[in-house]
Write an enzyme that holds these catalytic residues in place. Structure first.
Site, PDB file in Angstrom:
ATOM      1  N   GLY A   1       0.716  -1.392   0.029  1.00 34.80           N
ATOM      2  CA  GLY A   1      -0.081  -0.040   0.103  1.00 34.80           C
ATOM      3  C   GLY A   1       0.816   1.260   0.036  1.00 34.80           C
TER       4      GLY A   1
ATOM      5  N   CYS B   1       5.316  -6.159   1.914  1.00 39.61           N
ATOM      6  CA  CYS B   1       5.684  -4.817   1.925  1.00 39.61           C
ATOM      7  C   CYS B   1       4.850  -4.055   3.068  1.00 39.61           C
ATOM      8  CB  CYS B   1       5.519  -3.917   0.321  1.00 39.61           C
ATOM      9  SG  CYS B   1       6.024  -2.557  -0.098  1.00 39.61           S
ATOM     10  N   TYR B   2       4.139  -3.100   2.682  1.00 39.72           N
ATOM     11  CA  TYR B   2       3.203  -2.464   3.763  1.00 39.72           C
ATOM     12  C   TYR B   2       2.906  -3.496   4.709  1.00 39.72           C
ATOM     13  CZ  TYR B   2      -0.120   0.626   6.094  1.00 39.72           C
ATOM     14  OH  TYR B   2      -0.760   1.278   7.004  1.00 39.72           O
TER      15      TYR B   2
ATOM     16  N   HIS C   1       8.313  -7.804  -3.352  1.00 35.48           N
ATOM     17  CA  HIS C   1       7.065  -8.359  -3.853  1.00 35.48           C
ATOM     18  C   HIS C   1       7.188  -9.548  -4.816  1.00 35.48           C
ATOM     19  CE1 HIS C   1       4.792  -4.373  -3.455  1.00 35.48           C
ATOM     20  NE2 HIS C   1       5.819  -3.783  -3.287  1.00 35.48           N
TER      21      HIS C   1
ATOM     22  N   GLU D   1       4.797 -11.514  -5.828  1.00 38.98           N
ATOM     23  CA  GLU D   1       3.655 -11.545  -6.693  1.00 38.98           C
ATOM     24  C   GLU D   1       4.192 -10.932  -8.292  1.00 38.98           C
ATOM     25  OE1 GLU D   1       2.649  -7.342  -5.043  1.00 38.98           O
ATOM     26  OE2 GLU D   1       3.659  -9.313  -4.603  1.00 38.98           O
TER      27      GLU D   1
ATOM     28  N   ASP E   1     -16.244 -15.366 -22.479  1.00 40.09           N
ATOM     29  CA  ASP E   1     -16.540 -14.872 -21.395  1.00 40.09           C
ATOM     30  C   ASP E   1     -18.334 -15.286 -21.068  1.00 40.09           C
ATOM     31  OD1 ASP E   1     -14.061 -13.977 -20.659  1.00 40.09           O
ATOM     32  OD2 ASP E   1     -14.870 -11.940 -20.846  1.00 40.09           O
TER      33      ASP E   1
ATOM     34  N   LYS F   1      -9.360 -14.191 -16.704  1.00 43.11           N
ATOM     35  CA  LYS F   1      -9.271 -14.800 -18.111  1.00 43.11           C
ATOM     36  C   LYS F   1      -8.823 -16.033 -18.184  1.00 43.11           C
ATOM     37  CE  LYS F   1     -10.744 -12.614 -21.413  1.00 43.11           C
ATOM     38  NZ  LYS F   1     -11.933 -12.270 -21.980  1.00 43.11           N
TER      39      LYS F   1
END
Length: 525
Positions: free
Chosen positions: A63, A90-91, A177, A179, A235, A381
Site C-alpha cells: 500500500g 511490503c506495507y 514483492h 507476486e 466470457d 481470463k
C-alpha cells in the site's frame, strides 16, 4: 464481495487484505495459479467477518501509506493471535512489524527495482530458494528491527530485514514483492507459504470452477427462467454453458447487435450459436437505437454508461416478449462479468480507483427490473478459458481475443458515427487478417485498430490528402490487468500500414502505439 457457491475448492480460501496497493489483485492471481482459491477484502473488514469465512491463510497487501503516518490503514491486532498463517507483503510486513513492537522508519533512500536478496534462513518460506537471488523492491519505509519473537530470514544491501518470521504464530513477512514476475522465485516463495506453512492442497481446478459456477446459477435462479447475455466471446459463452447445465430449457441466450462490432462479427456469432442453441437463441438488431443514444457523446465514461443502460433496456424488453416478467421472481439476466471488469470499475474492496466503468458493472443503470447473476465474477481470463475447455467449448470460442462490451465505441475517440464505424471496421479487419496471416494471433492478448479522430496532410497519387490517422494497438498480457506493447516484426507493421491505406481511402496515416499498461489502458477509452 460474494464468492462462488460452496465447493470443495472454497474450503481452501485464502484472503488478501487490501491496503490500497495498485495491483493487490495480482497477489490473488498468483495464489490462484497454485490452484488455491483467493479473494480480496478491504482492510476495513471486521476481524469477526474475516474469520467467519474460515480462510486457510491471510495475506496482507502492500500500500502507499506509511504505517506511522496519521490516518494510515490498520487492522485488528487480534488477527495475529488466531493461529492463522499470515504473510505480510511490503506495507503488510511493515504493519505487522509496527503493531507487534518492531521498528519501522523511513529509509535513507527509496529502494525501487531489482535488488539482490540474501537468504539467511532457507527453511519453510525460502525452501528450495538459492542463498543469493533477485527480488523486486518498491518501498520508502523499511523494518529496521523485527518485533520480539521474530527471526530475520533475508536481507538486501539497503534493507536489513527483507523477510522475517515468527514460526510459533505462523506469521511471516517479506519487504519485496513475490507476486511480480521481476522476482524470479516469487512463485516458489508464495507456494511455500501456501503449501508448507498454510497446508493448502490446490483444489481450485477447472472442474471445481465449473462446478461452483453451475451451482451458483442453479441456486440463484431456482425454478425460474433466465436470459443469458451472449456476445460470442469466451466470457459470455462460458457463462451460457454453465447456465445451460444448471437450467436446461429454462434458459434463453440473447445476442444484441448494437452496431459496434467488428466487420462480419454479428454474422459470425449468429452462424456459430444458432445451430447449437436452436430456438433458445435470439438475435436482436439494435444498431439504430444505440447510435441514436451515442450521438454527439464525447466523454468515454458517459459512452460506457449509455451502452450499459441500453443493453439492459433491450434485455428487459426481450424478457417481456419471452414471457419472463420483469421485476418478478423469474427475472434473471446472466452475464459474463470477470474479476478484472469489477476491479477496474472500482467494485472490489472499495480501496481502488475507478479506472473505467465496464458496461456490465459500473455502466449498469441504477434502476433495472432484471436481477443480475454473474457466475464468472471472481474469475480471471485464464481461469475462464480453462473452464471453457472443461465445458467442451470449441477452440475458436475459448481462444477468441478479448473484445470490449462497448465495442468499437471505445476505440473511436470522441463522438461515434456510422461513417467512423465503417472506417474503423475496415481498418481493423486489415489488422486482424495480417496478424493471423503472420501466425501471431495466439501469442497476442489483443490486436486492433483505433480511430483517434486526428486528421493529417498526406499525398496519394500525386494529390494532396487530408485524411484520418489510424492507430494500431497490439499487447501481450496474462489477464488484462497489466499489459506490455507487442514488439511486432517490422514487415508485419509494414503490411498492416500499407493494407489499411490501400483499402480504406479515408485513411492516409498509420501509427503504432508503444504504451504499456500502466501507464495507459489497453483500450483508448
Amino acid at each position: 464481495m460474494t464468492g462462488p457457491a460452496a465447493s470443495p475448492a472454497s474450503a481452501e480460501l485464502v484472503l488478501v487484505v487490501d491496503f490500497g496497493a495498485q495491483y493487490s489483485q495480482l497477489i490473488a492471481r498468483r495464489v490462484r495459479e497454485h490452484r488455491v482459491y483467493c479473494e480480496l477484502v478491504p482492510h476495513t473488514t471486521p476481524l469477526a467477518d474475516l474469520l467467519a469465512r474460515r480462510p486457510k491463510a491471510v495475506i496482507l497487501s502492500g500500500g502507499p501509506a506509511s504505517v506511522y503516518g496519521e490516518g494510515a490503514p490498520r487492522l485488528d491486532l487480534g488477527l495475529f493471535e488466531t493461529g492463522l498463517p499470515v504473510l505480510g507483503i511490503c506495507y503488510g510486513m511493515q504493519l505487522m512489524a509496527f503493531l507487534l513492537g518492531g521498528e519501522v522508519a523511513r529509509g535513507e533512500r527509496r529502494e525501487y527495482g531489482r535488488a539482490r536478496l540474501t537468504v539467511t534462513d532457507d527453511r519453510d518460506l525460502f525452501a528450495g530458494v538459492e542463498k543469493e537471488t533477485w527480488c523486486w523492491m518498491s518501498h520508502g519505509d523499511l523494518v529496521l528491527e523485527a518485533p520480539p519473537g521474530f527471526e530475520v530470514l533475508a536481507r538486501t544491501q539497503s534493507t536489513p530485514v527483507a523477510a522475517f518470521a515468527d514460526r510459533r504464530r505462523r506469521l511471516f513477512g517479506v519487504q519485496f514483492h513475490p507476486e511480480v514476475v521481476h522476482t524470479p522465485r516469487g512463485r516458489d516463495i508464495l507456494g511455500n507459504f501456501l503449501f508448507r506453512i498454510a497446508g493448502c492442497r490446490g483444489l481450485w481446478t477447472p472442474e471445481a470452477v465449473v462446478e461452483a459456477g453451475v451451482r451458483e446459477v442453479a441456486e440463484k435462479v431456482g425454478r425460474g427462467r433466465a436470459l443469458v447475455a451472449l456476445s460470442g466471446g469466451v466470457d459470455s459463452a462460458v457463462a451460457a454453458a454453465m447456465a445451460h447445465r444448471a437450467l436446461g430449457g429454462r434458459l434463453t441466450a440473447v445476442f444484441v447487435d448494437h452496431g459496434l462490432l467488428r466487420k462480419g462479427e454479428a454474422e459470425a456469432v449468429i452462424r456459430t450459436f444458432r445451430p447449437r442453441l436452436g430456438e433458445s437463441f435470439v438475435a436482436v438488431q439494435a444498431q439504430d437505437r444505440f447510435l441514436r443514444r451515442l450521438a454527439h457523446v464525447r466523454n468515454p465514461e458517459r459512452k460506457r454508461k449509455i451502452i450499459g443502460e441500453e443493453f439492459i433496456r433491450v434485455f428487459e424488453e426481450e424478457a417481456g416478449r419471452l414471457g419472463v416478467v420483469p421485476g418478478g421472481q423469474d427475472a434473471f439476466l446472466i452475464q459474463g462479468t470477470l474479476y478484472p471488469d469489477v476491479i477496474e470499475s472500482g467494485g472490489t474492496t472499495g480501496t481502488a480507483a475507478v479506472i473505467k466503468s465496464h458496461h456490465n458493472v459500473g455502466g449498469l443503470p441504477e434502476r433495472m427490473s432484471l436481477r443480475i447473476v454473474e457466475p464468472l465474477r471472481n474469475l480471471f481470463k485464464d481461469e475462464v478459458r480453462a473452464a471453457g475447455e472443461e465445458l467442451g467449448l470449441p477452440p475458436e470460442i475459448v481462444w477468441r481475443q478479448p473484445f470490449p462490451g462497448p465495442g468499437l465505441a471505445v476505440r473511436i475517440v470522441g463522438p461515434v458515427t456510422k461513417r467512423k464505424l465503417d472506417i474503423l471496421r475496415e481498418a481493423d479487419a486489415v489488422v486482424q487478417e495480417e496478424v493471423r496471416r503472420a501466425g501471431l494471433d495466439r501469442e497476442l492478448w489483443q490486436y486492433f485498430a483505433v480511430l483517434p479522430g486526428v486528421r493529417s496532410v498526406g499525398v496519394m497519387g500525386d494529390d494532396r490528402t487530408y485524411g484520418y490517422t489510424v492507430v494500431v494497438r497490439a499487447v501481450t498480457s496474462e489477464d488484462g490487468m497489466t499489459a506490455d506493447w507487442a514488439r511486432l516484426p517490422h514487415d508485419l507493421l509494414e503490411s498492416i500500414a500499407s493494407g489499411i491505406v490501400s483499402r480504406v481511402p479515408e485513411v492516409n496515416r498509420v501509427v503504432y502505439d508503444v504504451t504499456s499498461k500502466p501507464p495507459g489502458t489497453i483500450e483508448w477509452e
